[in-house]
Motif scaffolding. Structure first.
Motif, PDB file in Angstrom:
ATOM      1  N   ILE A  14       0.852  -1.176   0.000  1.00  0.00           N
ATOM      2  CA  ILE A  14       0.000   0.000   0.000  1.00  0.00           C
ATOM      3  C   ILE A  14       0.892   1.231   0.000  1.00  0.00           C
ATOM      4  CG2 ILE A  14      -1.754   1.286   1.259  1.00  0.00           C
ATOM      5  CD1 ILE A  14      -2.717  -1.307   2.435  1.00  0.00           C
ATOM      6  N   PHE A  15       0.682   2.092  -0.981  1.00  0.00           N
ATOM      7  CA  PHE A  15       1.464   3.300  -1.040  1.00  0.00           C
ATOM      8  C   PHE A  15       0.676   4.372  -1.771  1.00  0.00           C
ATOM      9  CE2 PHE A  15       2.336   0.860  -4.755  1.00  0.00           C
ATOM     10  CZ  PHE A  15       2.454   1.754  -5.797  1.00  0.00           C
TER      11      PHE A  15
ATOM     12  N   LYS B 271       4.918  -4.336   5.139  1.00  0.00           N
ATOM     13  CA  LYS B 271       4.513  -3.969   3.780  1.00  0.00           C
ATOM     14  C   LYS B 271       3.649  -2.710   3.722  1.00  0.00           C
ATOM     15  CE  LYS B 271       4.956  -8.634   1.986  1.00  0.00           C
ATOM     16  NZ  LYS B 271       4.295  -9.783   1.326  1.00  0.00           N
ATOM     17  N   MET B 272       3.478  -2.033   4.847  1.00  0.00           N
ATOM     18  CA  MET B 272       2.785  -0.749   4.864  1.00  0.00           C
ATOM     19  C   MET B 272       3.816   0.326   4.521  1.00  0.00           C
ATOM     20  SD  MET B 272      -0.143   0.704   5.205  1.00  0.00           S
ATOM     21  CE  MET B 272      -1.142  -0.501   6.095  1.00  0.00           C
ATOM     22  N   LEU B 273       3.940   0.618   3.226  1.00  0.00           N
ATOM     23  CA  LEU B 273       5.042   1.448   2.750  1.00  0.00           C
ATOM     24  C   LEU B 273       4.992   2.877   3.266  1.00  0.00           C
ATOM     25  CD1 LEU B 273       5.594   0.243  -0.903  1.00  0.00           C
ATOM     26  CD2 LEU B 273       6.446  -0.678   1.245  1.00  0.00           C
ATOM     27  N   ILE B 274       3.812   3.392   3.573  1.00  0.00           N
ATOM     28  CA  ILE B 274       3.725   4.754   4.086  1.00  0.00           C
ATOM     29  C   ILE B 274       4.505   4.893   5.384  1.00  0.00           C
ATOM     30  CG2 ILE B 274       1.554   4.337   5.326  1.00  0.00           C
ATOM     31  CD1 ILE B 274       2.540   7.573   3.478  1.00  0.00           C
ATOM     32  N   SER B 275       4.535   3.843   6.203  1.00  0.00           N
ATOM     33  CA  SER B 275       5.293   3.890   7.457  1.00  0.00           C
ATOM     34  C   SER B 275       6.793   3.952   7.181  1.00  0.00           C
ATOM     35  CB  SER B 275       4.962   2.672   8.322  1.00  0.00           C
ATOM     36  OG  SER B 275       3.611   2.673   8.700  1.00  0.00           O
TER      37      SER B 275
ATOM     38  N   ASP C 272      15.967  -0.913   4.783  1.00  0.00           N
ATOM     39  CA  ASP C 272      14.797  -1.720   5.125  1.00  0.00           C
ATOM     40  C   ASP C 272      13.687  -1.536   4.084  1.00  0.00           C
ATOM     41  OD1 ASP C 272      15.855  -2.894   7.407  1.00  0.00           O
ATOM     42  OD2 ASP C 272      15.176  -1.280   8.712  1.00  0.00           O
ATOM     43  N   PHE C 273      13.519  -0.304   3.619  1.00  0.00           N
ATOM     44  CA  PHE C 273      12.529   0.008   2.580  1.00  0.00           C
ATOM     45  C   PHE C 273      12.823  -0.809   1.316  1.00  0.00           C
ATOM     46  CE2 PHE C 273      11.253   3.217  -0.797  1.00  0.00           C
ATOM     47  CZ  PHE C 273       9.892   2.997  -0.678  1.00  0.00           C
ATOM     48  N   LEU C 274      14.090  -0.861   0.912  1.00  0.00           N
ATOM     49  CA  LEU C 274      14.477  -1.593  -0.299  1.00  0.00           C
ATOM     50  C   LEU C 274      14.332  -3.099  -0.118  1.00  0.00           C
ATOM     51  CD1 LEU C 274      17.642   0.458  -1.330  1.00  0.00           C
ATOM     52  CD2 LEU C 274      15.330   0.624  -2.255  1.00  0.00           C
ATOM     53  N   VAL C 275      14.624  -3.582   1.079  1.00  0.00           N
ATOM     54  CA  VAL C 275      14.463  -5.018   1.338  1.00  0.00           C
ATOM     55  C   VAL C 275      13.008  -5.427   1.175  1.00  0.00           C
ATOM     56  CG1 VAL C 275      14.577  -6.808   3.116  1.00  0.00           C
ATOM     57  CG2 VAL C 275      16.490  -5.229   2.819  1.00  0.00           C
ATOM     58  N   ILE C 276      12.102  -4.633   1.730  1.00  0.00           N
ATOM     59  CA  ILE C 276      10.679  -4.961   1.644  1.00  0.00           C
ATOM     60  C   ILE C 276      10.163  -4.807   0.215  1.00  0.00           C
ATOM     61  CG2 ILE C 276       8.374  -4.306   2.440  1.00  0.00           C
ATOM     62  CD1 ILE C 276      10.153  -5.872   4.445  1.00  0.00           C
ATOM     63  N   LEU C 277      10.639  -3.795  -0.519  1.00  0.00           N
ATOM     64  CA  LEU C 277      10.238  -3.649  -1.917  1.00  0.00           C
ATOM     65  C   LEU C 277      10.725  -4.822  -2.761  1.00  0.00           C
ATOM     66  CD1 LEU C 277      10.804   0.147  -2.710  1.00  0.00           C
ATOM     67  CD2 LEU C 277       8.634  -1.073  -2.612  1.00  0.00           C
ATOM     68  N   ASN C 278      11.895  -5.376  -2.391  1.00  0.00           N
ATOM     69  CA  ASN C 278      12.451  -6.550  -3.076  1.00  0.00           C
ATOM     70  C   ASN C 278      12.524  -6.326  -4.587  1.00  0.00           C
ATOM     71  OD1 ASN C 278      13.578  -9.091  -3.285  1.00  0.00           O
ATOM     72  ND2 ASN C 278      11.588 -10.144  -3.354  1.00  0.00           N
ATOM     73  N   ARG C 279      13.152  -5.220  -4.966  1.00  0.00           N
ATOM     74  CA  ARG C 279      13.427  -4.844  -6.352  1.00  0.00           C
ATOM     75  C   ARG C 279      12.208  -4.320  -7.091  1.00  0.00           C
ATOM     76  NH1 ARG C 279      18.326  -5.080  -6.843  1.00  0.00           N
ATOM     77  NH2 ARG C 279      18.052  -4.013  -8.828  1.00  0.00           N
ATOM     78  N   ARG C 280      11.079  -4.189  -6.433  1.00  0.00           N
ATOM     79  CA  ARG C 280       9.949  -3.507  -7.043  1.00  0.00           C
ATOM     80  C   ARG C 280      10.018  -2.021  -6.698  1.00  0.00           C
ATOM     81  NH1 ARG C 280       5.597  -7.863  -4.937  1.00  0.00           N
ATOM     82  NH2 ARG C 280       7.283  -8.155  -3.427  1.00  0.00           N
TER      83      ARG C 280
END
Length: 244
Positions: A8-9, A57-61, A84-92
């Protein structure tokens, strides 16, 4: 609000219109991400990290954490937040990843900037192996030098305010989880009556006499003080049962 897979973003629909106060985040409104008053809360970052750990996975946080660290000049924490943001995005989300990196460049040292830049440029790089630092939550690329969780000798010591945790659950409609947090906290802190008020309101709003009576019995067996609201809700549930 845009939903992409299970993330969610927020998305800026007008890329030609600059956002006041936000020079590298792709959001419709800056106030969705940031309020200057947040700088006054010393534990705001700690709560954000805790929320991210529970809801990665709550990207706004994640963006709030990055933006907070940027404005507080917390360079090591900022680097960890981006990793941490990049790890959760996992290349997306390559576009927002690059935008975050470029925007945060002035707060990162050359080594940190290069590490993130090299990762983004390498299409085959494993996000889980990005080298973070002691403030990272998710990276496997480095062992933390700080202890993330302190195990206390006394089991009744709570690291976080259970009332705030419960309210976070309520905010995301996780009402059963909120009840469990409050029930556990009340048994540990039976004289903290604001916990009772919150739990009783949940029992009533969710029409949960079974959960109510189970907790009511536990309180009576423990010898804890029973505030009037428990008896009032007891009468209410009994009245509903007698009326069918």
């Amino acid at each position: 609000m845009t939903v992409n897979t299970d993330f969610i973003f927020c998305k800026d629909e007008n890329k030609n219109k600059p956002l006041q106060g936000v020079n590298f985040f792709c959001l419709e409104e800056a106030n969705m991400l940031w309020s200057p008053e947040l700088l006054n809360y010393a534990d705001f970052l700690e709560k954000l990290v805790f929320r991210i750990a529970r809801k990665p996975k709550m990207l706004i946080s994640h963006l709030q954490r990055i933006y907070f660290c940027f404005h507080k000049d917390l360079n090591e924490q900022l680097f960890a937040a981006i990793v941490d943001f990049l790890v959760i995005l996992n290349r997306r989300g390559q576009a927002i990843s690059w935008r975050v990196l470029v925007g945060a460049k002035s707060r990162l040292n050359a080594e940190q900037f290069k590490a993130i830049k090299d990762f983004l440029k390498d299409e085959h790089a494993n996000a889980n192996l990005i080298a973070g630092n002691q403030y990272s939550i998710f990276t496997k690329g480095i062992l933390s030098k700080n202890i993330m969780i302190n195990y206390m000798d006394k089991p009744d010591v709570l690291d976080y305010d259970p009332l705030e945790i419960a309210r976070d659950h309520i905010e995301y409609s996780q009402l059963e989880e909120a009840k469990r947090v409050l029930e556990k906290a009340i048994l540990k802190q039976p004289t903290r009556f604001e916990l009772h008020h919150e739990l009783l309101a949940l029992y009533q709003s969710t029409r949960d006499p079974d959960g109510f009576y189970k907790m009511f019995d536990e309180l009576k067996q423990s010898g804890s003080e029973i505030i009037d609201e428990w008896n009032q809700l007891n009468h209410l549930f009994k009245g509903r049962n007698s009326n069918g």
